[in-house]
Design an enzyme around this catalytic site. Structure first.
Site, PDB file in Angstrom:
ATOM      1  N   SER A   1      29.957  41.279  42.271  1.00  0.00           N
ATOM      2  CA  SER A   1      29.749  41.530  40.846  1.00  0.00           C
ATOM      3  C   SER A   1      29.154  40.265  40.252  1.00  0.00           C
ATOM      4  CB  SER A   1      31.064  41.904  40.151  1.00  0.00           C
ATOM      5  OG  SER A   1      32.057  40.917  40.366  1.00  0.00           O
TER       6      SER A   1
ATOM      7  N   VAL B   1      50.064  43.395  38.208  1.00  0.00           N
ATOM      8  CA  VAL B   1      48.670  43.634  37.850  1.00  0.00           C
ATOM      9  C   VAL B   1      48.105  44.773  38.688  1.00  0.00           C
ATOM     10  CG1 VAL B   1      46.366  42.611  37.652  1.00  0.00           C
ATOM     11  CG2 VAL B   1      48.403  41.187  37.281  1.00  0.00           C
TER      12      VAL B   1
ATOM     13  N   GLY C   1      39.106  42.091  48.024  1.00  0.00           N
ATOM     14  CA  GLY C   1      40.335  41.373  47.712  1.00  0.00           C
ATOM     15  C   GLY C   1      40.175  39.990  47.120  1.00  0.00           C
TER      16      GLY C   1
ATOM     17  N   THR D   1      40.958  50.945  46.260  1.00  0.00           N
ATOM     18  CA  THR D   1      39.556  51.063  46.620  1.00  0.00           C
ATOM     19  C   THR D   1      39.337  52.417  47.263  1.00  0.00           C
ATOM     20  OG1 THR D   1      37.756  50.146  47.977  1.00  0.00           O
ATOM     21  CG2 THR D   1      39.982  49.928  48.851  1.00  0.00           C
TER      22      THR D   1
ATOM     23  N   SER E   1      36.998  52.558  49.659  1.00  0.00           N
ATOM     24  CA  SER E   1      36.286  52.132  50.864  1.00  0.00           C
ATOM     25  C   SER E   1      37.258  51.744  51.971  1.00  0.00           C
ATOM     26  CB  SER E   1      35.373  50.946  50.543  1.00  0.00           C
ATOM     27  OG  SER E   1      34.927  50.312  51.721  1.00  0.00           O
TER      28      SER E   1
ATOM     29  N   GLU F   1      36.437  50.258  54.770  1.00  0.00           N
ATOM     30  CA  GLU F   1      36.074  48.915  55.229  1.00  0.00           C
ATOM     31  C   GLU F   1      36.600  47.853  54.274  1.00  0.00           C
ATOM     32  OE1 GLU F   1      34.546  47.943  58.028  1.00  0.00           O
ATOM     33  OE2 GLU F   1      34.458  49.996  58.762  1.00  0.00           O
ATOM     34  N   GLN F   2      36.508  48.103  52.976  1.00  0.00           N
ATOM     35  CA  GLN F   2      37.033  47.141  52.009  1.00  0.00           C
ATOM     36  C   GLN F   2      38.543  47.013  52.143  1.00  0.00           C
ATOM     37  OE1 GLN F   2      35.670  48.355  48.099  1.00  0.00           O
ATOM     38  NE2 GLN F   2      33.861  47.039  48.239  1.00  0.00           N
TER      39      GLN F   2
ATOM     40  N   CYS G   1      17.000  45.499  40.814  1.00  0.00           N
ATOM     41  CA  CYS G   1      18.138  45.214  39.939  1.00  0.00           C
ATOM     42  C   CYS G   1      17.929  43.905  39.180  1.00  0.00           C
ATOM     43  CB  CYS G   1      19.431  45.159  40.743  1.00  0.00           C
ATOM     44  SG  CYS G   1      19.979  46.789  41.329  1.00  0.00           S
TER      45      CYS G   1
END
Length: 390
Positions: free
Chosen positions: A140, A173, A181, A199, A201, A203-204, A356
């Protein structure tokens, strides 16, 4: 740069249609010109695809090596600054209308579709993201006001989020969209909180659990609509772009239900400069299926009677710099990555990052951090803008 599998770079340039040449000239771009942002067209089929498919045809032709550009980021900056997407006519305009109808009639982010973006994008391979991102693997926008490197920009962003949330030791939280992470790890290590991260995902989740091992962090594979419980603070970074306008009410109602009355909710999201009824067709097909960038009015309409806005911070230009830093790292890592990914992937990823970057440079794209509270809250909130870190 990977080796090309075609001889387009040696072929003669086909003549462009007057309509396309005129449109691009209005943005300061010459087809087959000499400026770094001028596109070089190697096959006549490019013109047909752009006229009939719009942005989807343009992007597909680039992936296939049928056109090139030395400064793709500047090409997109100029195209978007001139709003050329709104000036396309003919079949491409009909394709755009079809996309608007699709987004209007269908809930493209319904629960049964929630995991599609992970399967197509976030699960492509952690090695790509590890090579491209900083050590926290923050996917991000970084905060560059007092930073000189990507590593600093992302660390400053993570700490700014923690300060805006007024994290206190022992806080519970919720992180909606926890990525790999990085924020969860930062919050627990530096602020003594407990984190539930979710998540979509696989993989995440696996890598986030590995990176947060031994910390009070629970990473779950779950859609936000499945959540229960109460939390002192809620944070969502770079996930709202996957929620979709038809689900904004549900998303904020869920956050309202989960947040304690005296809590704070920080929403970090890309925002579009105006309300759009569709997503770019190429981005939807190749990068983020079912995505939808919110406008300011869409957000405010959805949070009304649910949250108060304590702070609204825009640092959209920082995303341009973040994306260019990601491209630099990805490009330098390509000699190793190319043994697993092919030239088409390289060109797709370059197109993604460069378009982007142009989007934010043209100021069509914004980056917003909103701090929200319930009306029941008795706290007095003071906006946070971090000072330089020594």
């Amino acid at each position: 740069m990977p080796k090309t599998t075609t001889n387009h770079y040696l072929s003669a340039h086909p003549a462009p249609p007057d309509t396309l040449a005129s449109l691009l000239a209005g943005a300061g771009i010459t087809i087959n010109g000499n400026a770094p942002w001028d596109i070089q067209v190697y096959e006549e089929s490019v013109y047909r695809d752009v006229l009939t498919k719009g942005s989807l045809g343009l992007g597909q032709a680039f992936i296939e090596g049928r056109w090139g550009c030395n400064r793709l980021d500047e090409f997109f900056h100029r195209v978007m600054r001139a709003d050329l997407d709104e000036k396309m006519g003919g079949t491409a305009r009909l394709k755009l209308l079809a996309e608007i109808i699709r987004h209007t009639l269908f809930n493209l982010q319904a629960p049964h579709r929630a995991y599609q973006v992970a399967q197509q994008h976030y699960d492509i391979g952690n090695d790509v993201f590890e090579a491209m991102l900083d050590s926290s693997m923050s996917y991000s926008c970084g905060y560059w006001q007092h930073a000189q490197t990507l590593e600093e920009a992302q660390r400053h962003k993570l700490d700014m989020i923690c300060q805006k949330l007024d994290l206190q030791p022992g806080d519970r939280v919720l992180e909606i969209g926890c990525g790999w992470g990085g924020l969860a790890k930062h919050m627990t290590q530096h602020y003594g909180v407990q984190v539930l991260g979710i998540t979509v995902s696989v993989e995440q989740q696996a890598l986030a659990r590995e990176r947060c091992a031994g910390l009070p962090v629970d990473i779950q594979l779950k859609d936000y609509r499945e959540l229960h419980g109460q939390f002192d603070k809620i944070v969502s970074v770079g996930m709202f772009e996957h929620v979709g306008q038809k689900n904004y009410e549900t998303y904020f109602a869920t956050a309202q239900r989960l947040l304690k009355d005296n809590g704070l909710f920080l929403l970090h999201t890309i925002g579009n400069h105006k309300t759009a009824l569709h997503t770019d067709a190429w981005i939807d097909r190749y990068i983020f299926p079912n995505g939808k960038l919110p406008s300011a009015s869409e957000i405010t309409g959805a949070i009304e009677e649910k949250f108060l806005i304590e702070d609204w911070h825009n640092f959209g230009p920082d995303y341009d710099r973040t994306l260019m830093a990601w491209w630099d790292k990805f490009n330098r890592a390509w000699p190793e990555l190319q043994f697993k990914y092919d030239e088409s992937f390289y060109r797709m990823w370059k197109y993604y990052l460069m378009c982007c970057a142009g989007y934010f440079r043209a100021r069509q794209g914004q980056l917003w951090q909103l701090v929200l509270s319930k009306r029941q809250s008795n706290r007095v909130y003071r906006s946070i803008r971090p000072q330089p870190v020594s």
